[in-house]
Design a protein around this motif. Structure first.
Motif, PDB file in Angstrom:
ATOM      1  N   LEU A 423     -92.286  51.492 132.471  1.00  0.00           N
ATOM      2  CA  LEU A 423     -93.068  50.540 131.693  1.00  0.00           C
ATOM      3  C   LEU A 423     -94.188  49.983 132.568  1.00  0.00           C
ATOM      4  CD1 LEU A 423     -93.521  48.490 129.325  1.00  0.00           C
ATOM      5  CD2 LEU A 423     -91.765  47.063 130.398  1.00  0.00           C
ATOM      6  N   TYR A 424     -95.404  49.987 132.050  1.00  0.00           N
ATOM      7  CA  TYR A 424     -96.568  49.467 132.767  1.00  0.00           C
ATOM      8  C   TYR A 424     -97.223  48.396 131.900  1.00  0.00           C
ATOM      9  CZ  TYR A 424     -96.143  53.941 135.285  1.00  0.00           C
ATOM     10  OH  TYR A 424     -95.685  55.022 135.999  1.00  0.00           O
ATOM     11  N   LEU A 425     -97.704  47.363 132.524  1.00  0.00           N
ATOM     12  CA  LEU A 425     -98.384  46.295 131.798  1.00  0.00           C
ATOM     13  C   LEU A 425     -99.821  46.174 132.270  1.00  0.00           C
ATOM     14  CD1 LEU A 425     -98.111  44.038 129.697  1.00  0.00           C
ATOM     15  CD2 LEU A 425     -97.428  42.497 131.555  1.00  0.00           C
ATOM     16  N   ASP A 426    -100.747  46.419 131.362  1.00  0.00           N
ATOM     17  CA  ASP A 426    -102.189  46.277 131.608  1.00  0.00           C
ATOM     18  C   ASP A 426    -102.736  47.252 132.634  1.00  0.00           C
ATOM     19  OD1 ASP A 426    -102.454  44.260 129.708  1.00  0.00           O
ATOM     20  OD2 ASP A 426    -101.975  42.680 131.164  1.00  0.00           O
ATOM     21  N   VAL A 427    -102.015  48.315 132.918  1.00  0.00           N
ATOM     22  CA  VAL A 427    -102.541  49.380 133.768  1.00  0.00           C
ATOM     23  C   VAL A 427    -101.994  50.710 133.252  1.00  0.00           C
ATOM     24  CG1 VAL A 427    -100.673  49.142 135.476  1.00  0.00           C
ATOM     25  CG2 VAL A 427    -102.824  50.263 136.120  1.00  0.00           C
ATOM     26  N   HIS A 428    -102.888  51.616 132.973  1.00  0.00           N
ATOM     27  CA  HIS A 428    -102.469  52.950 132.536  1.00  0.00           C
ATOM     28  C   HIS A 428    -101.744  53.646 133.690  1.00  0.00           C
ATOM     29  CE1 HIS A 428    -102.865  57.209 131.403  1.00  0.00           C
ATOM     30  NE2 HIS A 428    -103.021  56.783 130.157  1.00  0.00           N
ATOM     31  N   PRO A 429    -100.707  54.425 133.406  1.00  0.00           N
ATOM     32  CA  PRO A 429     -99.969  55.092 134.477  1.00  0.00           C
ATOM     33  C   PRO A 429    -100.838  55.890 135.442  1.00  0.00           C
ATOM     34  CG  PRO A 429     -98.745  55.280 132.442  1.00  0.00           C
ATOM     35  CD  PRO A 429    -100.051  54.627 132.090  1.00  0.00           C
ATOM     36  N   ASP A 430    -101.907  56.497 134.945  1.00  0.00           N
ATOM     37  CA  ASP A 430    -102.784  57.276 135.828  1.00  0.00           C
ATOM     38  C   ASP A 430    -103.599  56.384 136.755  1.00  0.00           C
ATOM     39  OD1 ASP A 430    -101.841  59.558 134.657  1.00  0.00           O
ATOM     40  OD2 ASP A 430    -103.614  59.940 133.439  1.00  0.00           O
ATOM     41  N   ASP A 431    -103.693  55.105 136.429  1.00  0.00           N
ATOM     42  CA  ASP A 431    -104.469  54.176 137.254  1.00  0.00           C
ATOM     43  C   ASP A 431    -103.584  53.286 138.129  1.00  0.00           C
ATOM     44  OD1 ASP A 431    -106.769  55.128 135.966  1.00  0.00           O
ATOM     45  OD2 ASP A 431    -106.577  53.648 134.356  1.00  0.00           O
ATOM     46  N   TYR A 432    -102.297  53.436 137.998  1.00  0.00           N
ATOM     47  CA  TYR A 432    -101.371  52.582 138.740  1.00  0.00           C
ATOM     48  C   TYR A 432    -101.447  52.858 140.239  1.00  0.00           C
ATOM     49  CZ  TYR A 432     -96.954  50.800 140.575  1.00  0.00           C
ATOM     50  OH  TYR A 432     -96.007  50.152 141.331  1.00  0.00           O
ATOM     51  N   GLN A 433    -101.471  51.797 141.015  1.00  0.00           N
ATOM     52  CA  GLN A 433    -101.462  51.890 142.473  1.00  0.00           C
ATOM     53  C   GLN A 433    -100.089  51.467 142.993  1.00  0.00           C
ATOM     54  OE1 GLN A 433    -104.141  53.001 144.357  1.00  0.00           O
ATOM     55  NE2 GLN A 433    -105.104  53.435 142.372  1.00  0.00           N
ATOM     56  N   GLU A 434     -99.483  52.312 143.809  1.00  0.00           N
ATOM     57  CA  GLU A 434     -98.157  52.031 144.337  1.00  0.00           C
ATOM     58  C   GLU A 434     -98.144  50.672 145.025  1.00  0.00           C
ATOM     59  OE1 GLU A 434     -94.410  53.039 144.025  1.00  0.00           O
ATOM     60  OE2 GLU A 434     -95.963  54.523 143.546  1.00  0.00           O
ATOM     61  N   GLY A 435     -97.134  49.881 144.690  1.00  0.00           N
ATOM     62  CA  GLY A 435     -97.014  48.551 145.269  1.00  0.00           C
ATOM     63  C   GLY A 435     -97.454  47.441 144.348  1.00  0.00           C
ATOM     64  N   HIS A 470    -102.735  42.014 125.690  1.00  0.00           N
ATOM     65  CA  HIS A 470    -102.273  42.826 126.808  1.00  0.00           C
ATOM     66  C   HIS A 470    -101.874  44.203 126.268  1.00  0.00           C
ATOM     67  CE1 HIS A 470    -102.001  39.461 129.759  1.00  0.00           C
ATOM     68  NE2 HIS A 470    -101.848  38.754 128.644  1.00  0.00           N
ATOM     69  N   THR A 471    -101.836  45.182 127.152  1.00  0.00           N
ATOM     70  CA  THR A 471    -101.466  46.538 126.753  1.00  0.00           C
ATOM     71  C   THR A 471    -100.198  46.955 127.475  1.00  0.00           C
ATOM     72  OG1 THR A 471    -103.815  47.078 126.502  1.00  0.00           O
ATOM     73  CG2 THR A 471    -102.253  48.905 126.477  1.00  0.00           C
ATOM     74  N   VAL A 472     -99.241  47.431 126.703  1.00  0.00           N
ATOM     75  CA  VAL A 472     -97.976  47.929 127.241  1.00  0.00           C
ATOM     76  C   VAL A 472     -98.009  49.455 127.174  1.00  0.00           C
ATOM     77  CG1 VAL A 472     -95.471  47.915 126.998  1.00  0.00           C
ATOM     78  CG2 VAL A 472     -96.808  45.879 126.370  1.00  0.00           C
ATOM     79  N   TYR A 473     -97.771  50.110 128.308  1.00  0.00           N
ATOM     80  CA  TYR A 473     -97.735  51.564 128.394  1.00  0.00           C
ATOM     81  C   TYR A 473     -96.323  52.017 128.756  1.00  0.00           C
ATOM     82  CZ  TYR A 473    -102.821  50.989 129.052  1.00  0.00           C
ATOM     83  OH  TYR A 473    -104.136  50.646 128.925  1.00  0.00           O
ATOM     84  N   VAL A 474     -95.898  53.137 128.184  1.00  0.00           N
ATOM     85  CA  VAL A 474     -94.595  53.704 128.490  1.00  0.00           C
ATOM     86  C   VAL A 474     -94.762  55.199 128.731  1.00  0.00           C
ATOM     87  CG1 VAL A 474     -92.271  54.156 127.625  1.00  0.00           C
ATOM     88  CG2 VAL A 474     -93.346  51.960 127.162  1.00  0.00           C
ATOM     89  N   GLN A 475     -94.075  55.700 129.776  1.00  0.00           N
ATOM     90  CA  GLN A 475     -94.111  57.128 130.101  1.00  0.00           C
ATOM     91  C   GLN A 475     -92.737  57.558 130.607  1.00  0.00           C
ATOM     92  OE1 GLN A 475     -96.621  58.471 133.433  1.00  0.00           O
ATOM     93  NE2 GLN A 475     -97.345  60.150 132.139  1.00  0.00           N
TER      94      GLN A 475
END
Length: 503
Positions: A423-435, A470-475
């Motif tokens: 689950l990601y909040l306000d960041v698309h999984p492809d844009d997520y930065q570790e940490g 806000h945007t909720v993303y799930v992958q």
């Protein structure tokens, strides 16, 4: 609720699916078919759309039709032309993407959809246009469409063959198919046999200029073909092409290719993919067949592809084989409906609602089609606010969409265990930065990650979240490490919630 309605209801919940139907009232339609804009009416409507949404859609001429480029005389057609010649047309391409996205064009996935290759097939350009309008009008109101346009470019060519289309609309009884090249027989070239991949193979085309499937005097001989090929080459990376496509056709492109191509035709109810020029699997069949099966999950169309039971006949020099074999993209075609001049009732009630969600699905994986199509799909995704928490639930399945065709053996990509749902909040999984602190591992309901379908949930405190959207993303991820397509929803934090940024 059947499998089609499950996805359709979710997709259309925040997109007004009737807006395109209403807009037809403002533009010329084909005589006797109020659901299909005419060639002139369509171009006018698309110009108006681009003017209304300049930050979401651009329109450009990528070439000229045979008549506009060559200005033939009626006498050039001999006795085979019994109709008034049209004036000739520009061939237009549309680029639908969010211009304000942080991503540059070179960083975005590319999807190209063509239609109107065969003039007598009236429904395909309208379906293509409805998809464009759905994307443009759904931006900022539908979460999936919003991120699709921020991460991808969706390109569309509504009329590859506008000269032929003009003849077909004015003279419906002509059932005109080909372009307006008069050389040979006076009734044109089949543009779907003119591409420079297995061109001239008479197992899937004809040397006879009078035949419906005449391949033309040489590969890419027609100005319409040249325009589409040049445009496609400008979209899809040169580095993923083969040096000698025909002699290297048995070598897989591999999973790192990017780009999706779809060519919409009518009729019969098929989805087809390489190979088309022979009844044999392509070297990338695992990924292509997986996507074909998942498209079938939405529209129920039979699979017309090498080594499939519904392979109908060979087609050589066609767009689908070319885009895959020469350019390396995930390439498909649709045969929609049951008639060249489709009735409006079936078009509106069936063809549009079962095919638009399938195009959304293909658009989601445009950047990494051969990888993401092998990953698990997120189904029945729901996000809501309750008692100061963001509560998210979902079902992830590696098998449901890819193994839904009765009588077909299970696909190799559908047997893996679900290993995680993120689950990601306000960041698309492809844009997520570790940490970063906006990613969570969802919890499996039965406490065990041990099947290829799992129900998951998570409650995230909303403390610290600002009010507003806000945007909720799930992958989901399977046991082979494949990440599936991203699903998303908007969630609105009310201003009176006494959260940071709300006062």
């Amino acid at each position: 609720m059947n499998k089609y309605h499950l996805f359709i209801s979710a997709l259309f919940s925040t997109v007004d699916a009737t807006s395109s139907t209403r807009s037809l009232q403002n533009y010329e339609t084909i005589n006797g078919r109020s659901c299909f804009r005419s060639l002139d009416g369509m171009i006018e409507s698309m110009k108006d759309l681009a003017a209304k949404y300049p930050d979401l859609i651009t329109m450009e001429s990528i070439g000229e039709s045979y008549i506009k480029k060559n200005n033939p005389r009626p006498s050039d057609y001999g006795n085979n032309m019994r109709y008034d010649l049209p004036p000739g047309y520009d061939i237009y391409a549309f680029n639908v993407t969010a211009a304000n996205s942080a991503r540059q064009s070179s960083e975005k996935g590319k999807m190209l959809i063509t239609s109107g290759v065969h003039a007598r097939e009236w429904a395909p350009p309208e379906l293509n246009a409805r998809f464009i309008e759905m994307l443009v009008e759904g931006y900022s109101t539908n979460a999936d469409i919003t991120w699709i346009l921020e991460h991808n470019e969706i390109h569309a060519i509504l009329y590859v063959n506008p000269d032929g289309r003009a003849i077909s609309e004015k003279y419906p009884d002509s059932y005109w198919r080909k372009n307006l090249n008069p050389k040979g027989c006076g009734n044109g070239v089949d543009l779907n046999r003119n591409l420079d991949f297995m061109w001239g193979d008479t197992n899937g085309s004809s040397n006879d200029p009078c035949a419906d499937d005449y391949h033309g005097p040489s590969a890419n001989s027609e100005p319409e073909t040249q325009a589409v090929v040049a445009y496609a080459k400008s979209l899809f990376p040169e580095g993923q092409r083969k040096d000698d496509p025909e002699n290297e056709m048995n070598q897989a492109f591999g999973e790192d290719i990017t780009g999706v191509y779809i060519d919409i035709h009518a009729s019969g109810g098929y989805v087809y993919y390489p190979w088309g020029h022979k009844d044999a699997k392509s070297p990338d069949d695992e990924a292509l067949q997986a996507l074909g099966r998942k498209i079938n999950y939405f529209n129920g169309y039979k699979l017309w592809a090498g080594s499939q039971p519904d392979f109908m006949y060979e087609t050589s020099g066609d767009y689908s084989d070319y885009m895959y074999g020469a350019l390396g993209v995930a390439s498909f075609g649709y045969e929609i409906g049951d008639d060249f001049q489709q009735d409006c009732s079936r078009f509106e009630d069936e063809i549009v609602p079962i095919n638009l969600p399938s195009l959304i699905y293909a658009a989601k994986i445009a950047m990494k089609p051969y990888k993401e199509v092998k990953g698990p799909d997120v189904l029945e995704f729901n996000a809501r606010l309750l008692n100061g928490q963001l509560r998210v639930s979902a079902k992830a399945s590696d098998s449901k969409m890819v193994n839904s065709i009765n009588g077909f053996p299970d696909h190799s990509s559908g047997s893996q265990i679900i290993k995680a749902v993120h689950l990601y909040l306000d960041v698309h999984p492809d844009d997520y930065q570790e940490g970063d602190d906006n990613k969570w591992d969802m919890e499996v309901v039965d406490d065990n990650w041990d099947t290829n379908e799992e129900t998951v949930g998570l409650a995230v405190p909303t403390t610290g979240l600002s009010s507003g959207r806000h945007t909720v993303y799930v992958q989901a991820v399977d046991s082979r490490g494949y990440k599936g397509p991203v699903s998303s929803q908007f969630i609105d934090i009310p201003q009176n919630s006494n959260l940071r940024g709300s006062h």
